[in-house]
Design a protein around this motif. Structure first.
Motif, short mmCIF file in Angstrom:
data_model
loop_
_atom_site.label_atom_id
_atom_site.label_comp_id
_atom_site.label_asym_id
_atom_site.label_seq_id
_atom_site.Cartn_x
_atom_site.Cartn_y
_atom_site.Cartn_z
N PHE A 224 35.47 59.49 68.93
CA PHE A 224 36.65 58.95 68.25
C PHE A 224 37.19 59.96 67.25
O PHE A 224 38.40 60.22 67.20
N SER A 225 36.31 60.57 66.47
CA SER A 225 36.74 61.55 65.47
C SER A 225 37.36 62.79 66.12
O SER A 225 38.40 63.28 65.67
N LEU A 226 36.73 63.28 67.17
CA LEU A 226 37.26 64.48 67.83
C LEU A 226 38.61 64.21 68.50
O LEU A 226 39.50 65.06 68.46
N LEU B 143 40.75 54.63 71.31
CA LEU B 143 39.66 53.65 71.34
C LEU B 143 39.15 53.42 72.76
O LEU B 143 37.94 53.39 72.99
N LYS B 144 40.07 53.30 73.70
CA LYS B 144 39.69 53.09 75.10
C LYS B 144 38.87 54.28 75.62
O LYS B 144 37.81 54.11 76.23
N ASN B 145 39.35 55.48 75.35
CA ASN B 145 38.63 56.67 75.81
C ASN B 145 37.29 56.83 75.12
O ASN B 145 36.31 57.26 75.74
N SER B 146 37.19 56.47 73.85
CA SER B 146 35.92 56.56 73.14
C SER B 146 34.90 55.57 73.70
O SER B 146 33.71 55.90 73.83
N ILE C 265 30.01 54.60 76.95
CA ILE C 265 29.30 53.98 78.07
C ILE C 265 28.70 55.03 78.99
O ILE C 265 27.54 54.91 79.42
N VAL C 266 29.45 56.07 79.28
CA VAL C 266 28.95 57.15 80.14
C VAL C 266 27.74 57.83 79.50
O VAL C 266 26.73 58.09 80.17
N TYR D 57 26.41 57.21 67.80
CA TYR D 57 26.80 58.60 67.52
C TYR D 57 27.85 59.11 68.49
O TYR D 57 28.76 59.84 68.10
N SER D 58 27.75 58.75 69.76
CA SER D 58 28.74 59.23 70.72
C SER D 58 30.10 58.58 70.47
O SER D 58 31.14 59.22 70.62
N PHE D 59 30.11 57.31 70.05
CA PHE D 59 31.39 56.66 69.74
C PHE D 59 32.05 57.30 68.53
O PHE D 59 33.24 57.63 68.56
#
Length: 74
Positions: free
Chosen positions: A17-19, A52-55, A60-61, A11-13
């Protein structure tokens, strides 16, 4: 607990990614001292790799935060 971590990761990914697709602008405009405006456009592959990298980092965080929260709550 494993199920909660997997759901958190998915869900966080998807959410991050969408936002980021909606909120991050691909074209940036800058104005210099003379009032001239120039635009800088990020190519689509670089734009999606950045998102993608930021998502992945956000995912992970979030998983680490939820893991620590669940571990310390017990």
């Amino acid at each position: 607990m494993e199920r909660t971590l997997i759901k958190t990761a998915i869900y966080s990914f998807i959410t991050s990614f969408s936002l980021m697709i909606v909120l991050i602008q691909r074209v940036k405009s800058t104005t210099d001292a003379n009032g001239m405006v120039s635009g800088e456009e990020i190519p689509y592959p670089e734009f999606f790799y950045m998102i993608l990298k930021n998502s992945i980092i956000i995912t992970i965080v979030m998983v680490v935060i939820i893991f620590l929260y669940k571990k310390l709550r017990r």
